[in-house]
Design a protein around this motif. Structure first.
Motif, PDB file in Angstrom:
ATOM      1  N   ALA A  21       0.819  -1.249  -0.039  1.00  0.00           N
ATOM      2  CA  ALA A  21      -0.186  -0.003  -0.032  1.00  0.00           C
ATOM      3  C   ALA A  21       0.949   1.378  -0.045  1.00  0.00           C
ATOM      4  CB  ALA A  21      -1.015  -0.072   1.198  1.00  0.00           C
ATOM      5  N   GLY A  22       0.391   2.235  -0.986  1.00  0.00           N
ATOM      6  CA  GLY A  22       1.258   3.505  -0.968  1.00  0.00           C
ATOM      7  C   GLY A  22       2.108   3.333  -1.865  1.00  0.00           C
ATOM      8  N   GLN A  23       2.851   2.215  -2.456  1.00  0.00           N
ATOM      9  CA  GLN A  23       3.612   2.224  -3.532  1.00  0.00           C
ATOM     10  C   GLN A  23       3.424   2.762  -4.782  1.00  0.00           C
ATOM     11  OE1 GLN A  23       5.140  -1.917  -3.837  1.00  0.00           O
ATOM     12  NE2 GLN A  23       6.388  -1.405  -5.642  1.00  0.00           N
ATOM     13  N   LEU A  24       4.235   3.416  -5.753  1.00  0.00           N
ATOM     14  CA  LEU A  24       3.795   3.738  -6.990  1.00  0.00           C
ATOM     15  C   LEU A  24       4.356   3.042  -7.835  1.00  0.00           C
ATOM     16  CD1 LEU A  24       4.710   7.711  -6.547  1.00  0.00           C
ATOM     17  CD2 LEU A  24       2.607   6.605  -6.523  1.00  0.00           C
ATOM     18  N   ILE A  25       3.351   2.611  -8.800  1.00  0.00           N
ATOM     19  CA  ILE A  25       3.639   1.575  -9.882  1.00  0.00           C
ATOM     20  C   ILE A  25       3.016   1.937 -11.210  1.00  0.00           C
ATOM     21  CG2 ILE A  25       3.288  -0.291  -8.290  1.00  0.00           C
ATOM     22  CD1 ILE A  25       0.698  -0.951  -9.615  1.00  0.00           C
ATOM     23  N   GLU A  26       3.562   1.529 -12.411  1.00  0.00           N
ATOM     24  CA  GLU A  26       3.298   1.798 -13.694  1.00  0.00           C
ATOM     25  C   GLU A  26       2.808   0.275 -14.086  1.00  0.00           C
ATOM     26  OE1 GLU A  26       4.811   3.713 -17.563  1.00  0.00           O
ATOM     27  OE2 GLU A  26       5.979   2.254 -16.893  1.00  0.00           O
ATOM     28  N   ALA A  27       1.339   0.071 -14.346  1.00  0.00           N
ATOM     29  CA  ALA A  27       0.648  -1.122 -14.805  1.00  0.00           C
ATOM     30  C   ALA A  27       0.246  -1.154 -16.093  1.00  0.00           C
ATOM     31  CB  ALA A  27      -0.436  -1.266 -13.827  1.00  0.00           C
ATOM     32  N   GLU A  28       0.220  -2.163 -16.748  1.00  0.00           N
ATOM     33  CA  GLU A  28      -0.004  -2.585 -18.041  1.00  0.00           C
ATOM     34  C   GLU A  28      -1.736  -2.451 -17.892  1.00  0.00           C
ATOM     35  OE1 GLU A  28       1.059  -3.001 -21.187  1.00  0.00           O
ATOM     36  OE2 GLU A  28       3.244  -3.118 -20.563  1.00  0.00           O
ATOM     37  N   LEU A  29      -2.291  -2.057 -19.054  1.00  0.00           N
ATOM     38  CA  LEU A  29      -3.841  -2.048 -18.979  1.00  0.00           C
ATOM     39  C   LEU A  29      -4.458  -3.174 -19.937  1.00  0.00           C
ATOM     40  CD1 LEU A  29      -4.278   1.933 -18.773  1.00  0.00           C
ATOM     41  CD2 LEU A  29      -4.532   0.309 -17.060  1.00  0.00           C
ATOM     42  N   ASP A  30      -5.522  -3.716 -19.619  1.00  0.00           N
ATOM     43  CA  ASP A  30      -6.363  -4.622 -20.392  1.00  0.00           C
ATOM     44  C   ASP A  30      -7.505  -3.828 -21.195  1.00  0.00           C
ATOM     45  OD1 ASP A  30      -5.153  -7.210 -19.272  1.00  0.00           O
ATOM     46  OD2 ASP A  30      -5.877  -6.486 -17.636  1.00  0.00           O
ATOM     47  N   LEU A  31      -7.846  -2.696 -20.814  1.00  0.00           N
ATOM     48  CA  LEU A  31      -9.084  -2.004 -21.238  1.00  0.00           C
ATOM     49  C   LEU A  31      -9.024  -0.479 -20.696  1.00  0.00           C
ATOM     50  CD1 LEU A  31     -11.081  -3.455 -23.114  1.00  0.00           C
ATOM     51  CD2 LEU A  31     -12.795  -3.263 -21.396  1.00  0.00           C
ATOM     52  N   MET A  32      -9.358   0.330 -21.797  1.00  0.00           N
ATOM     53  CA  MET A  32      -9.433   1.661 -21.626  1.00  0.00           C
ATOM     54  C   MET A  32     -10.773   2.227 -22.214  1.00  0.00           C
ATOM     55  SD  MET A  32      -5.494   2.207 -22.680  1.00  0.00           S
ATOM     56  CE  MET A  32      -5.725   0.853 -23.966  1.00  0.00           C
ATOM     57  N   LEU A  33     -11.522   3.017 -21.165  1.00  0.00           N
ATOM     58  CA  LEU A  33     -12.923   3.220 -21.716  1.00  0.00           C
ATOM     59  C   LEU A  33     -13.159   4.745 -21.704  1.00  0.00           C
ATOM     60  CD1 LEU A  33     -16.093   2.788 -21.906  1.00  0.00           C
ATOM     61  CD2 LEU A  33     -15.965   2.873 -19.278  1.00  0.00           C
ATOM     62  N   GLY A  34     -13.781   5.358 -22.501  1.00  0.00           N
ATOM     63  CA  GLY A  34     -14.202   6.698 -22.610  1.00  0.00           C
ATOM     64  C   GLY A  34     -15.603   6.843 -23.247  1.00  0.00           C
ATOM     65  N   ASN A  35     -16.283   7.657 -22.637  1.00  0.00           N
ATOM     66  CA  ASN A  35     -17.460   8.074 -23.043  1.00  0.00           C
ATOM     67  C   ASN A  35     -17.807   9.542 -24.121  1.00  0.00           C
ATOM     68  OD1 ASN A  35     -18.215  10.136 -21.262  1.00  0.00           O
ATOM     69  ND2 ASN A  35     -18.142   8.654 -19.686  1.00  0.00           N
ATOM     70  N   ASP A  36     -18.895   9.823 -24.336  1.00  0.00           N
ATOM     71  CA  ASP A  36     -18.899  10.923 -25.316  1.00  0.00           C
ATOM     72  C   ASP A  36     -18.843  12.472 -24.365  1.00  0.00           C
ATOM     73  OD1 ASP A  36     -21.479  10.088 -23.687  1.00  0.00           O
ATOM     74  OD2 ASP A  36     -22.665  11.579 -24.744  1.00  0.00           O
ATOM     75  N   VAL A  37     -18.671  12.266 -23.007  1.00  0.00           N
ATOM     76  CA  VAL A  37     -18.359  13.601 -22.425  1.00  0.00           C
ATOM     77  C   VAL A  37     -16.932  13.685 -22.083  1.00  0.00           C
ATOM     78  CG1 VAL A  37     -18.496  14.690 -20.195  1.00  0.00           C
ATOM     79  CG2 VAL A  37     -20.409  13.647 -21.001  1.00  0.00           C
ATOM     80  N   THR A  38     -16.111  12.501 -21.699  1.00  0.00           N
ATOM     81  CA  THR A  38     -14.849  12.685 -21.294  1.00  0.00           C
ATOM     82  C   THR A  38     -13.798  12.426 -22.713  1.00  0.00           C
ATOM     83  OG1 THR A  38     -14.864  10.021 -20.966  1.00  0.00           O
ATOM     84  CG2 THR A  38     -15.318  11.943 -19.169  1.00  0.00           C
ATOM     85  N   THR A  39     -14.236  11.361 -23.618  1.00  0.00           N
ATOM     86  CA  THR A  39     -13.258  10.981 -24.741  1.00  0.00           C
ATOM     87  C   THR A  39     -13.058  12.389 -25.455  1.00  0.00           C
ATOM     88  OG1 THR A  39     -14.238   8.990 -24.776  1.00  0.00           O
ATOM     89  CG2 THR A  39     -12.954   9.688 -26.606  1.00  0.00           C
TER      90      THR A  39
END
Length: 422
Positions: A21-39
């Motif tokens: 807990a508290g550790q900073l990491i860089e992680a590979e992602l399996d999915l990335m999602l956006g919608n009509d407001v945020t994309t």
């Protein structure tokens, strides 16, 4: 080193044997999602940075759901920008009007999220997918842009709150009452940047739709994510939908939790969150015992929290052969096209319409004060949505009361917040 379920998923995606807990990491992602407001914001950032291609179009999902069908010129232009970007970059998982749904109901239904995934979405309720045993969390549009460009995201590894569920539901109680009870106990920042890890013998008796509703509102008490163990019910749900393989993670027996909270489902009663916080909870029993009558102008049954088929069945069972109160508007929004179609085939939509309710195409609509049910000054609504902040559903002098589908349906019939009697 012992790890929680969330920590194990993050460690694996960061290529590490363990994390803390508290550790900073860089992680590979399996999915990335956006919608009509945020994309559109993410697209603008990518173009400003000179990014000309997506790292993994096959891991990208765009869902047009918030202001769709488009309510005005600006929302139409936003959707047009996302359509053009998705086409240009070969985004395979693109969902538009007529082939879409509210994103956090749609992605599990379509098998795009599987156990063990690491998912980010530029929408705070991305935490919904923890119901499937995945790590999923909401991020800002610039973080989404970085993920789209690199396939990775930075995280601070969260600590965890263990929520032990025992007992079984009484009539008219569902997953919404579980999460409202929890938020009412610990407050809107009670799990701030921590993982809510649900465990206990009661989980086997909680439906997938209720688990999705519970995980959906983890963010409402500040949690980084909510997550359930993968059991036979999870696998039955996933096997009929999944588009790829999955991996099951479980917490170590000696995993360290910041806090342990126990909830006996058998003690829960239909619960309502009063304005203007999800933590401002009271049971309908309490209202009736004190003789309080909260009259209503509108009821909304839908959203990424409670717009699934189970929710519609609960509402229809209470509304069948009855009529919505004369001075009240009732709006029913099935969360996806598939749910809409199944509700049609089961005769649920006929029950709603004969009761005097309006049935909408899938949309986030009224949940965020977008359209399809905006409140005027002094307006008061019960909604199966997930937030009741000031002005959330329209005018800042309106009021939103959060409840499960049973209370919402009975309240639509009575015209005031009511205990289900049928």
């Amino acid at each position: 080193m012992a790890m929680t379920m969330t920590q194990k998923i993050l460690a694996t995606h960061a290529g590490l044997e363990e994390v803390r807990a508290g550790q900073l990491i860089e992680a590979e992602l399996d999915l990335m999602l956006g919608n009509d407001v945020t994309t559109p914001v993410a697209v603008n950032e990518l173009e400003r940075a000179g990014v000309t291609s997506l790292h993994a179009p096959e891991k990208t999902v765009f869902v047009l759901d918030h202001f769709t069908p488009n309510k005005d010129i600006r929302s139409a232009e936003h959707c047009g920008q996302v359509r053009a970007f998705a086409k240009k970059h070969g985004v395979r998982h693109f969902y538009d009007v007529g082939r879409m749904g509210i994103e956090h109901a749609l992605l599990p239904e379509q098998g795009l999220v599987v156990p063990g995934d690491a998912v980010i979405g530029a929408d705070s309720h991305t935490c919904t997918y923890g119901a499937l045993g995945a790590f999923s969390t909401g991020v800002g549009s610039t973080d989404l842009a970085a993920g789209l460009a690199t396939g990775k995201a930075w995280f601070k590894v969260p600590g965890a709150v263990q929520v032990v569920l025992t007992g079984s539901f009484q009539p008219h109680v569902s997953g919404k009452d579980v999460i409202l009870e929890l938020i009412g106990r610990i407050g809107v920042d009670g799990a701030l940047y921590r993982s809510l890890e649900f465990t206990g013998p009661a989980i086997a008796g909680i439906s997938m739709d209720s688990r999705l509703a519970i995980a959906n509102m983890a963010i409402e008490c500040g949690a980084k994510n909510g997550i359930f163990p993968v059991d036979d019910l999870t696998l039955a749900y996933v096997k009929s939908r999944a588009r790829r393989d999955w991996r099951i993670f479980g917490a170590d027996e000696d995993a360290v939790y910041d806090e342990v909270i126990e909830i006996d489902l058998g003690t829960l009663r239909p619960t309502v969150a009063f304005p203007h916080l999800p933590s401002n909870t009271r049971t309908v029993d309490d209202l009736e015992a004190k003789g309080e009558c909260i009259s209503l102008d509108q009821v909304v049954i839908g959203s990424c929290t409670n717009g699934r088929l189970e929710d519609l069945r609960i509402a229809a069972a209470l509304m069948k052969g009855r009529v919505v109160a004369g001075d009240l508007r009732c709006v029913i929004i099935p969360a996806t096209q598939q749910i809409w179609l199944e509700a049609l085939r089961e005769g649920l939509l006929e029950i709603f319409i004969e009761a005097g309710a309006a049935v909408s195409t899938p949309t986030c609509g009224p949940c965020l004060g977008g359209h399809m049910g905006i409140l005027a000054a002094g307006g008061r609504a019960v909604a199966t949505t997930n937030r009741n902040f000031v002005g959330r559903m329209g005018h800042p002098e309106s009021e939103v009361y959060l409840a499960g589908p049973a209370v919402a349906a009975e309240s639509a019939i009575q015209g005031y917040i009511a205990q289900p009697k049928v």
